[in-house]
Design an enzyme around this catalytic site. Structure first.
Site, PDB file in Angstrom:
ATOM      1  N   CYS A  12       0.858  -1.180   0.000  1.00 50.84           N
ATOM      2  CA  CYS A  12       0.000   0.000   0.000  1.00 50.84           C
ATOM      3  C   CYS A  12       0.899   1.236   0.000  1.00 50.84           C
ATOM      4  CB  CYS A  12      -0.858  -0.010   1.254  1.00 50.84           C
ATOM      5  SG  CYS A  12       0.161  -0.087   2.728  1.00 50.84           S
ATOM      6  N   HIS A  36       4.985  -5.517   8.717  1.00 54.98           N
ATOM      7  CA  HIS A  36       4.799  -6.893   9.178  1.00 54.98           C
ATOM      8  C   HIS A  36       5.200  -7.890   8.093  1.00 54.98           C
ATOM      9  CE1 HIS A  36       2.019  -5.980  12.804  1.00 54.98           C
ATOM     10  NE2 HIS A  36       3.285  -6.093  13.146  1.00 54.98           N
ATOM     11  N   CYS A  92       2.645   5.753   8.913  1.00 49.30           N
ATOM     12  CA  CYS A  92       1.764   6.000   7.773  1.00 49.30           C
ATOM     13  C   CYS A  92       0.825   7.159   8.109  1.00 49.30           C
ATOM     14  CB  CYS A  92       0.949   4.746   7.471  1.00 49.30           C
ATOM     15  SG  CYS A  92      -0.298   5.049   6.210  1.00 49.30           S
ATOM     16  N   GLU A 122      -0.393  -0.613  16.198  1.00 47.01           N
ATOM     17  CA  GLU A 122      -1.133   0.569  15.730  1.00 47.01           C
ATOM     18  C   GLU A 122      -2.116   1.044  16.804  1.00 47.01           C
ATOM     19  OE1 GLU A 122      -3.452   0.139  12.046  1.00 47.01           O
ATOM     20  OE2 GLU A 122      -4.876   1.580  12.861  1.00 47.01           O
ATOM     21  N   CYS A 186      -8.513   2.403   6.105  1.00 43.34           N
ATOM     22  CA  CYS A 186      -7.774   2.973   4.991  1.00 43.34           C
ATOM     23  C   CYS A 186      -8.219   2.370   3.667  1.00 43.34           C
ATOM     24  CB  CYS A 186      -6.283   2.861   5.261  1.00 43.34           C
ATOM     25  SG  CYS A 186      -5.381   1.916   4.113  1.00 43.34           S
ATOM     26  N   ASN A 216      -3.852  -7.132   8.228  1.00 42.78           N
ATOM     27  CA  ASN A 216      -4.628  -6.963   6.989  1.00 42.78           C
ATOM     28  C   ASN A 216      -4.582  -8.220   6.128  1.00 42.78           C
ATOM     29  OD1 ASN A 216      -2.956  -6.326   4.352  1.00 42.78           O
ATOM     30  ND2 ASN A 216      -1.822  -5.469   6.067  1.00 42.78           N
ATOM     31  N   SER A 258       1.686  -5.446   3.268  1.00 39.27           N
ATOM     32  CA  SER A 258       3.119  -5.378   3.554  1.00 39.27           C
ATOM     33  C   SER A 258       3.884  -6.520   2.868  1.00 39.27           C
ATOM     34  CB  SER A 258       3.346  -5.409   5.073  1.00 39.27           C
ATOM     35  OG  SER A 258       2.570  -6.410   5.662  1.00 39.27           O
TER      36      SER A 258
HETATM   37 FE1  F3S Z   1      -1.007   0.839   4.359  1.00 41.10          FE
HETATM   38 FE2  F3S Z   1      -1.167   2.943   5.793  1.00 41.10          FE
HETATM   39 FE3  F3S Z   1      -3.287   1.756   4.925  1.00 41.10          FE
HETATM   40  S1  F3S Z   1       0.297   1.336   6.053  1.00 41.10           S
HETATM   41  S2  F3S Z   1      -2.775  -0.396   4.851  1.00 41.10           S
HETATM   42  S3  F3S Z   1      -1.805   2.793   3.655  1.00 41.10           S
HETATM   43  S4  F3S Z   1      -2.975   2.537   6.957  1.00 41.10           S
END
Ligand code: F3S
Length: 276
Positions: A12, A36, A92, A122, A186, A216, A258
């Protein structure tokens, strides 16, 4: 068997940004894993001499500390800065936002409710910004016995499913005078989730690639599994079992935010080699 990648998958914006920051800061160390994915962390160490420090007291004045993508606890960030450590913030921006909301709403007298995993870095970070404390919940059941103010600010972990977040909001709204629901999920997560949902409805086997500790990636796997019982969560090609693909027509592939492209490509190549 055909192999098809989800329309959106993998790195991302926040992770790409953090990796770029790490690559530009050779001889630094990240405080906690930058992202991660242990393989990508090992690559940064090997190619860019960006190490990993788990205990922030290990840093000495003059060291360069990179703050991880998921952010850190407010007091630790302050302690790092006050100890003369050169702090490079790779949090982020989509994580910084809920931190700011938690602080602002807490100081304005709202009960801050966070929907997420209390043990996740987080959420530890976001919670620490709520000046007067916050409660963290993972389900509606956990809300039942809570004593909250009449005014509530609701925040979600960036990687949560929208449908689950709505359940929490729908429970709170009729019970309290004011409920401010912040959309802190997000888009990258949403897009990857939407794409895996669509693909897993058509595929007869799904492979989801990402760290076993990646929230995620786990969410992607859960969505995939709802539609396709032959869904497998792997970290890399070494965990593939070629029996999964016997008599299958379509193999869908997705990867967590990630998971680097080179790992995804290795998985695709290994499956392709075995089916040909
Ligand atoms: Fe990535 Fe930031 Fe979203 S790390 S998953 S863009 S909260």
């Amino acid at each position: 068997m055909k192999i098809e990648l989800a329309e959106n998958y993998g790195f991302c914006f926040g992770v790409k940004r953090a990796i770029k920051i790490a690559e530009e800061n050779v001889n630094a160390a990240t405080y906690g894993p930058l992202i991660h994915n242990s393989k990508e962390i090992a690559r940064l160490d090997k190619d860019f001499k960006v190490g990993l420090v788990e205990d922030f007291k290990t840093f000495k004045a003059g060291d360069k500390a990179i703050v991880r993508t998921h952010g850190i606890v407010k007091e630790e960030l302050r302690a790092l800065k006050e100890s003369g450590i050169n702090v490079v913030d790779a949090t982020c921006p989509f994580v910084t936002k809920p931190q700011e909301i938690a602080q602002e709403m807490s100081e304005a007298g709202y009960s801050v409710v966070i929907f997420g995993d209390e043990a996740h870095p987080e959420i530890k970070g976001v919670k620490s910004y709520a000046t007067h404390g916050a409660v963290v919940v993972t389900s509606v059941d956990e809300l039942e016995d809570l004593k909250l103010h009449e005014h509530i600010a609701l925040i979600a972990q960036t990687t949560r499913k929208v449908e689950d977040y709505m359940d929490i909001a729908n429970y709170l709204i009729p019970r309290y005078k004011e409920v401010r629901v912040f959309n802190t999920i997000c888009n990258a997560t949403f897009e990857n989730q939407d794409a895996v949902r669509k693909l897993s409805k058509r595929a007869d086997v799904m492979v989801i690639i990402g760290g076993k500790n990646s929230s995620n990636t786990k969410q992607l796997f859960n969505i995939s599994y709802e539609n396709c019982k032959d869904s497998y969560h792997i970290e890399d090609e070494n965990e593939l079992d070629m029996n999964w693909f016997a008599n299958k027509q379509l193999c869908g592939i997705s990867a967590g935010a990630s998971t680097p492209d080179w790992i995804i490509q290795n998985v695709v190549n290994t499956i392709e080699k075995s089916i040909n």
